[in-house]
Design an enzyme around this catalytic site. Structure first.
Site: not given
Ligand code: SPV
Ligand code: MG
Length: 429
Positions: A12, A91, A94, A204
């Site tokens: 529901a 029920h 289906d 990164d």
């Molecule tokens: C990311 O995915 O960017 C993270 C996780 O921060 S790690 O790569 O393990 O730092």
């Molecule tokens: Mg990260």
């Protein structure tokens, strides 16, 4: 039929004429008791409902022909049937075939014990809450934000998949495997600094700024409905943090994850962490407190990520930080590790989950990838993030395709290894 009891079970979430048909039919056989599936029961076979149990209960209780509403905690009808011993169960027809046929058999044999009967009106075709919901994909940001918190209260473990683009987000959104009555699927998405940066051909190390990442996030959230956790590195400068929170909440993000490192950022999985420094507890707590103060909704969760194990600081330091971050207002604690086994994070969870500062624990099993979800649950983890796997899968697939073309001077050899053009054309409905 006055004194007869009729049992129906339903979710529901979105009431439609199919439900009304069942309720009407049921009321002709006696007093209708509705077993309302709990959020946990529903999320064992499909997405968590839009309305929570209490909200759905109010709606159902106010339907004239429903005399009583009781919770049904599992997809299995038998516990409620044995409790109320109804004369009838109603029920739609289906479920005679498909995944629910086993449940149907159980209902018939349970009813037999006291001479009860199963009534199966014709299923109302072309109507279901799931179909209606898929038309409503453009969730309002407010609805999406709160889903993560609800999932934490509903599921044993919340399963999160890295999504670096709208297309990979659609995989997190739609991929599932069915096993009898239950469904396995991803509950949420992870916006990773590592894969967002890699996708742009950058390291990164925060060179990719938040503005660029937020604009990509908008595209991803446009075409998906699952909640998202945003990896915000260390949150950036504290002076800028409140602006980031405003944007994330406006976009419909469910949680921010900030890590307790300072200085030029290095990815935590690099073996050489020299030059990486950990923030002081006091300064990191200031960031948590600020987010707590500026967030509009308490459903927007604050994740604190502890890097003590990454930096070789050990268990004692990580526990000290976890208590302080939790007290400062963190809703989630991510204890990170780059070991091949979960030994250190399990030694942490063993103590932390019993402490008065305990908060839902997050695991990122990138290096200890042999550890499965059952083991994580057993050790007190409530969220698992598969943090980079979509990008890691895509890169070698693209590279191999390029190499194959170079080798063969044509694309023919690739044909059965890649999606057909037809499939790609029909990928987006
Ligand atoms: C990311 O995915 O960017 C993270 C996780 O921060 S790690 O790569 O393990 O730092
Ligand atoms: Mg990260």
């Amino acid at each position: 039929m006055e004194n007869k009891i009729v049992y129906i079970a339903l979710s529901a979430d979105i009431l439609h004429e199919g439900h009304i048909n069942i309720i009407n039919t049921a009321s002709k056989y006696g007093k209708v008791i509705a077993g309302l599936l709990t959020d946990t029961a529903i999320s064992s076979y499909k997405n968590i409902p839009t309305l929570n149990y209490k909200q759905r209960e109010i709606v159902l209780k106010n339907i004239k022909l429903v005399k009583k509403v009781i919770p049904q905690h599992t997809l299995d009808y038998r516990p409620n049937l044995n409790l109320i011993k109804p004369d009838f169960v109603v029920h739609g027809d289906d479920w005679k075939t498909g995944p629910q046929s086993e449940t149907r058999k159980q209902v018939i044999s349970t009813l037999k014990k006291w001479g009860g009967k199963l009534i199966e009106p014709k299923y109302t075709k072309n109507i279901s809450s799931t179909a209606i919901k898929s038309k409503l994909i453009n969730l309002s940001p407010n609805n999406r934000v709160s889903i993560l918190k609800r999932l934490l209260n509903t599921k044993k473990i919340v399963r999160v998949l890295e999504s670096h683009s709208p297309l990979s987000g659609l995989i997190a959104e739609n991929v599932n495997i069915r096993k009898k009555n239950s469904i396995k699927q991803f509950d949420a998405m992870w916006s990773s600094s590592l894969t967002d940066s890699s996708l742009k051909g950058k390291p990164d190390n925060q060179v990719l700024d938040f503005s660029s990442r937020f604009s990509g996030l908008g595209d991803l959230l446009d075409v998906t409905s699952k909640p998202l956790i945003f990896d915000a590195d260390n949150g950036g400068r504290i002076e800028h943090l409140s602006y980031s929170i405003k944007t994330l909440e406006r976009l419909g993000v469910s949680a921010i994850m900030i890590e307790d490192k300072i200085g030029l950022k290095k990815n935590s999985l690099f073996s050489d962490q020299s030059g990486s420094k950990q923030d002081t507890i006091k300064d990191f707590c200031k960031k948590i407190q600020l987010i707590k103060k500026v967030r509009k909704s308490e459903d927007f969760l604050i994740g604190a990520r502890i890097e003590s194990f990454i930096l070789g600081k050990g268990l004692k330091d990580s526990l000290k930080r976890a208590s302080a971050y939790s007290e400062a207002g963190a809703d989630l604690i991510l204890i990170h590790s780059k070991e091949k086994t979960p030994k250190e994070i399990f030694s942490f969870s063993k103590i932390f989950r019993k402490s008065k500062y305990s908060k839902p624990l997050v695991s990122v099993p990138s290096t200890y990838s042999k550890t499965n979800e059952t083991m994580l649950i057993k050790n007190g983890f409530q969220i698992v993030i598969y943090a980079n796997h979509m990008l890691r899968a895509a890169y070698p697939a693209m590279e191999n395709a390029a190499i194959s073309i170079l080798k063969n001077q044509r694309s023919y050899e690739l044909e059965n290894k890649i999606s057909s053009v037809k499939k790609v054309i029909n990928l987006i409905k």
